[in-house]
Design a protein around this motif. Structure first.
Motif, PDB file in Angstrom:
ATOM      1  N   ASP A 142       0.733  -1.234  -0.011  1.00 58.61           N
ATOM      2  CA  ASP A 142       0.051  -0.080  -0.072  1.00 58.61           C
ATOM      3  C   ASP A 142       0.930   1.032  -0.031  1.00 58.61           C
ATOM      4  O   ASP A 142       0.775   2.091   0.695  1.00 58.61           O
ATOM      5  N   VAL A 143       1.920   1.249  -1.056  1.00 59.82           N
ATOM      6  CA  VAL A 143       2.619   2.431  -1.265  1.00 59.82           C
ATOM      7  C   VAL A 143       2.171   3.089  -2.486  1.00 59.82           C
ATOM      8  O   VAL A 143       2.327   2.362  -3.390  1.00 59.82           O
ATOM      9  N   SER A 144       1.981   4.445  -2.391  1.00 62.39           N
ATOM     10  CA  SER A 144       1.836   4.936  -3.765  1.00 62.39           C
ATOM     11  C   SER A 144       2.362   6.509  -3.888  1.00 62.39           C
ATOM     12  O   SER A 144       2.530   7.057  -2.966  1.00 62.39           O
ATOM     13  N   PHE A 145       2.331   7.038  -5.065  1.00 65.53           N
ATOM     14  CA  PHE A 145       2.852   8.200  -5.473  1.00 65.53           C
ATOM     15  C   PHE A 145       2.427   8.751  -6.797  1.00 65.53           C
ATOM     16  O   PHE A 145       1.911   7.789  -7.729  1.00 65.53           O
ATOM     17  N   LYS A 146       2.410   9.893  -7.075  1.00 65.75           N
ATOM     18  CA  LYS A 146       2.087  10.476  -8.270  1.00 65.75           C
ATOM     19  C   LYS A 146       3.161  10.578  -9.459  1.00 65.75           C
ATOM     20  O   LYS A 146       4.178  11.268  -8.820  1.00 65.75           O
ATOM     21  N   SER A 147       3.321   9.823 -10.515  1.00 65.88           N
ATOM     22  CA  SER A 147       4.688   9.930 -11.097  1.00 65.88           C
ATOM     23  C   SER A 147       4.694  11.104 -11.696  1.00 65.88           C
ATOM     24  O   SER A 147       5.841  11.602 -12.072  1.00 65.88           O
ATOM     25  N   GLY A 148       3.621  12.159 -12.180  1.00 63.00           N
ATOM     26  CA  GLY A 148       3.978  13.181 -12.805  1.00 63.00           C
ATOM     27  C   GLY A 148       4.558  13.296 -14.024  1.00 63.00           C
ATOM     28  O   GLY A 148       4.968  14.156 -14.718  1.00 63.00           O
ATOM     29  N   SER A 206       8.176  15.418  -9.683  1.00 62.38           N
ATOM     30  CA  SER A 206       6.926  15.215  -9.025  1.00 62.38           C
ATOM     31  C   SER A 206       7.059  14.734  -7.525  1.00 62.38           C
ATOM     32  O   SER A 206       6.336  15.294  -6.703  1.00 62.38           O
ATOM     33  N   LEU A 207       8.187  13.846  -7.331  1.00 65.38           N
ATOM     34  CA  LEU A 207       8.113  13.400  -5.991  1.00 65.38           C
ATOM     35  C   LEU A 207       8.526  14.648  -5.156  1.00 65.38           C
ATOM     36  O   LEU A 207       8.462  14.617  -3.677  1.00 65.38           O
ATOM     37  N   LEU A 208       9.633  15.445  -5.701  1.00 71.29           N
ATOM     38  CA  LEU A 208      10.022  16.537  -4.949  1.00 71.29           C
ATOM     39  C   LEU A 208       8.904  17.374  -4.284  1.00 71.29           C
ATOM     40  O   LEU A 208       8.786  17.712  -3.225  1.00 71.29           O
ATOM     41  N   GLU A 209       7.865  17.730  -5.277  1.00 66.21           N
ATOM     42  CA  GLU A 209       6.764  18.402  -4.825  1.00 66.21           C
ATOM     43  C   GLU A 209       5.852  17.606  -3.976  1.00 66.21           C
ATOM     44  O   GLU A 209       5.449  18.454  -2.864  1.00 66.21           O
ATOM     45  N   GLN A 210       5.862  16.482  -4.063  1.00 67.83           N
ATOM     46  CA  GLN A 210       5.007  15.660  -3.155  1.00 67.83           C
ATOM     47  C   GLN A 210       5.714  15.595  -1.862  1.00 67.83           C
ATOM     48  O   GLN A 210       5.049  15.787  -0.638  1.00 67.83           O
TER      49      GLN A 210
END
Ligand SMILES: Cc1cc2nc3c(=O)[nH]c(=O)nc-3n(C[C@H](O)[C@H](O)[C@H](O)COP(=O)(O)OP(=O)(O)OC[C@H]3O[C@@H](n4cnc5c(N)ncnc54)[C@H](O)[C@@H]3O)c2cc1C
Length: 450
Positions: free
Chosen positions: A79-85, A133-137
């Motif tokens: 259950d790990v997720s992120f927006k790839s952007g 995108s990861l940086l922004e998140q």
């Protein structure tokens, strides 16, 4: 003066950013320190794919999903997720090629493509966009991010851990996460490289190419060659844009002049026809140490993630996942007021169960394609591929791929032995010798940061 945090993360690649995003979301006071000035600039050469994603194919005991509408990538079981952007492109096959044009296919792209997402072996992403995108998140989740700063030292304290930087600043925290990649300063400073198996210092040149004339735009090509007595791979992968590819020249022996190889490969081999009229732009070059996997990704309140603790075969997939799970473990330890190895045991258990003690993965292993050019010469590689004229299962799984190949070789071993026995003798070295032994000359020329 020292700044106090729950967690300090060293390195802003996939693993570090994912750790920062997760830690921020869990409410940990977190800082990430990255030496690059621009985190979204992908200095580290890679083919920018997320692998493996073939239908039903698990990796590190996980399954990964990508939501085409939102771009959210999810590791389902954890259950790990992120927006790839990033835009993405499906990849429907992998092909190994000899430089005289013999091919060995993992999946028939025309068959796989008909299955749509279910037929893809992985997706190609734009790494710079994913990093941004990861940086922004991570920032949106509350993590502090400091760029242009090199972590130079790490030491254990009564309360946890202290890091020093090239700017003379100190950062104290209950835990640190080392996410500083294959040449990790943190691992070196913790003394974990001292007795570690070292394969070689791998050099890489990465190009963005336009208008290549490839047999199929949605296939990853690995051309396997021997050049100047060393194994060289040319990996060509799609970018998520029409007519655009990544072309990466990779050598496990740092003495080889890769620029010279690039000229040779793109102008003098049978595969040079792929490059006629194409535009090639050099975008990055790097040299990364290839280490054997560490037994325990932890020491003195520092958790190790991504390429710091295993060979790059954990890939972007493993980097993202390990970053998230390490931060979760830190949260548990702090919540339970147990800032010790026992406190972060969920991370160590995940590591042991899904990778280190999992019989599917061998620790002292290096992806076979890197070694083929060392154990076989070009004639032998070509002969071997010519004898394997079947399509192997569609996959890009770094571990099972070569088991499938081994099985197929077994079926034609008799004929190979009769016509070119040196091929089986060469391949036999993969069973009899460790990668470190096979690469010992290359390793002697490398520069391990022990
Ligand atoms: C040629 C090649 C092709 C590849 N192709 C693929 C592929 O197609 N698909 C795939 O899934 N994987 C691929 N990989 C593997 C993948 O690139 C790595 O596994 C992944 O990048 C690891 O991420 P990471 O965050 O652990 O480390 P990295 O991406 O290396 O990030 C480490 C970060 O730490 C920073 N840093 C380093 N030292 C310090 C310091 N002292 N202080 C502060 N910051 C520091 C660095 O600047 C960097 O930003 C490939 C690798 C290679 C070499």
């Amino acid at each position: 003066m020292s700044n106090q945090y729950d967690l300090v993360i060293v390195g802003g690649g996939y693993s570090g950013l994912m750790a920062a995003k997760t830690a921020g979301e869990l409410g940990l006071k977190t800082v990430l320190i990255e030496m690059k000035h621009d985190i979204s600039k992908a200095n580290r050469v890679d083919c920018q794919t997320l692998l493996p994603m073939a239908e039903g194919e698990g990796y590190l005991e996980e399954i990964v999903n990508l939501d085409p509408k939102t771009g959210v990538i999810k590791f389902v079981k954890n259950d790990v997720s992120f927006k790839s952007g990033s835009p993405y492109r499906n990849v429907y096959g992998l092909e190994l090629d000899s430089i005289d044009g013999q091919t060995l296919k993992f999946g028939d792209p025309n068959v796989q493509r008909k299955l749509g997402d279910k037929g893809r072996i992985c997706v190609a992403l734009d790494k710079s966009k994913v990093l941004a995108s990861l940086l922004e998140q991570a920032k949106a989740a509350g993590a502090e991010v400091i760029t242009g700063t090199v972590v130079t030292g790490v030491s254990k304290t009564d309360e946890g851990v202290k890091l020093t930087t090239n700017k003379g600043k100190e950062f104290s925290a209950t835990f640190a996460i080392a996410a500083d990649g294959a040449n990790s300063k943190m691992v070196q400073q913790l003394g974990l490289n001292k007795d570690r198996g070292y394969y070689s210092s791998m050099t890489v040149l990465g190009y963005y190419a336009e208008d290549l004339k490839l047999p199929d735009p949605e296939v990853i090509y690995y051309a396997v060659a021997r050049y100047e007595d060393a194994g060289v791979i040319t990996a060509i992968g799609p970018r998520p844009y029409d007519n655009k590819n990544v072309v990466v020249f990779i050598c496990v022996d740092c003495r080889v002049d890769l620029l010279k190889f690039k000229e040779y490969f793109t102008k003098e081999t049978k595969l040079s026809k792929w490059f006629e009229g194409a535009k090639m732009e050099l975008v990055n070059s790097s040299c990364g140490n290839m280490w054997a996997t560490l037994e325990k990704p932890y020491k003195d309140n520092v958790l190790l993630v991504g390429d710091t603790c295993w060979c790059q075969e954990s890939e972007n997939f493993g980097a993202l996942l390990s970053g998230a799970l390490a931060s979760r473990a830190v949260k548990e330890a702090i919540k339970n007021n147990n800032p010790t190895e026992e406190g972060i045991k969920s991370y160590l258990e995940w590591w042991d169960n899904s990778f280190y003690k999992n019989p599917k993965y061998q620790r002292d292993q290096l992806m076979g394609n890197y070694l083929l050019g060392t154990i076989l010469n070009n004639e032998e590689i070509s002969f071997l591929f010519s004898k394997l004229n079947t399509t192997l299962p569609a996959s890009i799984h770094p571990y099972t791929l070569f088991a499938d190949l081994g099985e197929e070789i077994g079926k034609v071993a008799g004929e190979i032995q009769e016509k070119m026995p040196s091929v089986l003798a060469g391949l036999g070295r993969l069973q009899q010798e460790s990668p470190a032994e096979i690469l010992k000359d290359a390793a002697a020329a490398g520069f391990p940061n022990r």
